[in-house]
Design an enzyme around this catalytic site. Sequence first.
Site, mmCIF file in Angstrom:
data_model
loop_
_atom_site.group_PDB
_atom_site.id
_atom_site.type_symbol
_atom_site.label_atom_id
_atom_site.label_comp_id
_atom_site.label_asym_id
_atom_site.label_seq_id
_atom_site.Cartn_x
_atom_site.Cartn_y
_atom_site.Cartn_z
ATOM 1 N N LEU A 24 0.842 -1.207 0.000
ATOM 2 C CA LEU A 24 0.000 0.000 0.000
ATOM 3 C C LEU A 24 0.874 1.253 0.000
ATOM 4 O O LEU A 24 1.944 1.268 0.602
ATOM 5 C CB LEU A 24 -0.886 0.013 1.255
ATOM 6 C CG LEU A 24 -1.882 -1.130 1.411
ATOM 7 C CD1 LEU A 24 -2.530 -1.070 2.800
ATOM 8 C CD2 LEU A 24 -2.949 -1.066 0.320
ATOM 9 N N GLU A 71 5.315 -3.994 12.967
ATOM 10 C CA GLU A 71 4.907 -3.142 14.091
ATOM 11 C C GLU A 71 3.399 -2.963 14.164
ATOM 12 O O GLU A 71 2.841 -2.801 15.255
ATOM 13 C CB GLU A 71 5.552 -1.761 13.960
ATOM 14 C CG GLU A 71 5.048 -0.789 15.010
ATOM 15 C CD GLU A 71 5.664 0.567 14.896
ATOM 16 O OE1 GLU A 71 6.439 0.915 15.797
ATOM 17 O OE2 GLU A 71 5.405 1.285 13.913
ATOM 18 N N ARG A 91 -4.565 -5.820 5.332
ATOM 19 C CA ARG A 91 -3.597 -6.143 6.378
ATOM 20 C C ARG A 91 -4.222 -6.822 7.596
ATOM 21 O O ARG A 91 -3.504 -7.242 8.515
ATOM 22 C CB ARG A 91 -2.846 -4.869 6.814
ATOM 23 C CG ARG A 91 -2.142 -4.159 5.649
ATOM 24 C CD ARG A 91 -1.066 -3.215 6.127
ATOM 25 N NE ARG A 91 -0.073 -3.947 6.891
ATOM 26 C CZ ARG A 91 0.857 -3.376 7.644
ATOM 27 N NH1 ARG A 91 0.924 -2.075 7.724
ATOM 28 N NH2 ARG A 91 1.721 -4.103 8.321
ATOM 29 N N ARG A 138 -6.367 4.643 9.935
ATOM 30 C CA ARG A 138 -6.221 3.224 10.270
ATOM 31 C C ARG A 138 -6.667 2.877 11.695
ATOM 32 O O ARG A 138 -6.812 1.710 12.035
ATOM 33 C CB ARG A 138 -4.754 2.818 10.126
ATOM 34 C CG ARG A 138 -4.155 3.025 8.746
ATOM 35 C CD ARG A 138 -4.710 2.037 7.737
ATOM 36 N NE ARG A 138 -4.092 2.202 6.437
ATOM 37 C CZ ARG A 138 -2.924 1.685 6.078
ATOM 38 N NH1 ARG A 138 -2.246 0.947 6.939
ATOM 39 N NH2 ARG A 138 -2.435 1.898 4.882
ATOM 40 N N HIS A 169 0.514 7.282 9.827
ATOM 41 C CA HIS A 169 0.435 6.873 11.230
ATOM 42 C C HIS A 169 0.955 7.981 12.149
ATOM 43 O O HIS A 169 1.796 8.782 11.744
ATOM 44 C CB HIS A 169 1.307 5.628 11.481
ATOM 45 C CG HIS A 169 0.739 4.351 10.949
ATOM 46 N ND1 HIS A 169 1.448 3.489 10.150
ATOM 47 C CD2 HIS A 169 -0.477 3.764 11.123
ATOM 48 C CE1 HIS A 169 0.702 2.438 9.849
ATOM 49 N NE2 HIS A 169 -0.467 2.579 10.425
ATOM 50 N N CYS A 256 8.323 0.740 11.785
ATOM 51 C CA CYS A 256 7.397 -0.245 11.207
ATOM 52 C C CYS A 256 8.007 -1.629 11.082
ATOM 53 O O CYS A 256 7.307 -2.636 11.087
ATOM 54 C CB CYS A 256 6.975 0.188 9.812
ATOM 55 S SG CYS A 256 6.838 1.944 9.576
HETATM 56 C C1 CIR Z 1 0.791 0.484 4.902
HETATM 57 O O1 CIR Z 1 0.272 1.380 4.230
HETATM 58 O O2 CIR Z 1 0.172 -0.110 5.779
HETATM 59 C C2 CIR Z 1 2.219 0.105 4.603
HETATM 60 N N1 CIR Z 1 2.485 0.284 3.219
HETATM 61 C C3 CIR Z 1 3.170 0.910 5.450
HETATM 62 C C4 CIR Z 1 3.049 0.620 6.919
HETATM 63 C C5 CIR Z 1 4.007 1.391 7.749
HETATM 64 N N2 CIR Z 1 3.910 1.022 9.112
HETATM 65 C C6 CIR Z 1 4.116 1.832 10.132
HETATM 66 O O3 CIR Z 1 4.283 3.039 9.944
HETATM 67 N N3 CIR Z 1 4.054 1.332 11.347
#
Ligand code: CIR
Length: 265
Positions: A24, A71, A91, A138, A169, A256
């Site tokens: 994503l 994470e 996810r 989210r 986030h 992450c």
């Molecule tokens: C997402 O959009 O969920 C992933 N592409 C990136 C997640 C990053 N995670 C975080 O900041 N803890």
Amino acid sequence: MTDRSFRFTHAITRRPATSIIAGLRAVDTGNPDLALMQAHHADYITTLRAAGATVIELAALEEYPDSVFVEDTALCLSEGAVIMRPGAPSRLGEAAEMAPNLASLYGDLRVIAEPGSFIEGGDILMTETEILVGRSARTNAAGIAELARLTADWGAVVREVHTPPGVLHFKTDCSLMDAETILSTKRLSDSGCFNGYRLIDVAEGEEAAANAIRFNDLVLMAAGFPRTRDRLLAAGYDVREIGNSECAKIDGGMSCLSLRFTPKA
Ligand code: CIR
């Protein structure tokens, strides 16, 4: 003061999958290069080990393109761990994949389970005294309330805050540097959510440097942000720069890529 918010014995990581190109992203700047991401990931793990971590490396999960970002699947506290309920539909299933790994390390594993609750670990900043959770695209109020209920008997103090609009986030824009100190973008700290903490501002134009981690005596930050790095060095931190160009293409950063914790059996 035990410094339990940044002194840990363990980390969990997950190898990037070849499906990472379907990860994503808010803005498409091209697909990550898997080989380069693997090299950065290996450097990240080596640095965690240099900081004293026992690193548990999980196998890639092809069915979940974003599963390298472990994470978001759990919150690990001193007393126990909580499995999250990711707000990104693609996810959601990653959280259940993490549960058995934490169950074998923690005696007390709890689960965010209400169908209307959504919460991702990237929105949670644990400090020495409280757990800040940013509402975001989210993470919703129901998810934050369920986390507060699940952790109340552990003595956790959960405080709901806001992730800036357009920011993935809460921790995309901030990191804990030590028990008193937070590295943050101005757009986040201007909300006043860190009043009472010592603040280090990310340099203007280097907002992507805000997602760093403190693990024992080391600070791991994304490479390529020299003015913010110099601010951290001037403040006395032992900084290690890790390549993050490939994760950045799919909105990922230092925090992450791992769960950081000290298990309590
Ligand atoms: C997402 O959009 O969920 C992933 N592409 C990136 C997640 C990053 N995670 C975080 O900041 N803890």
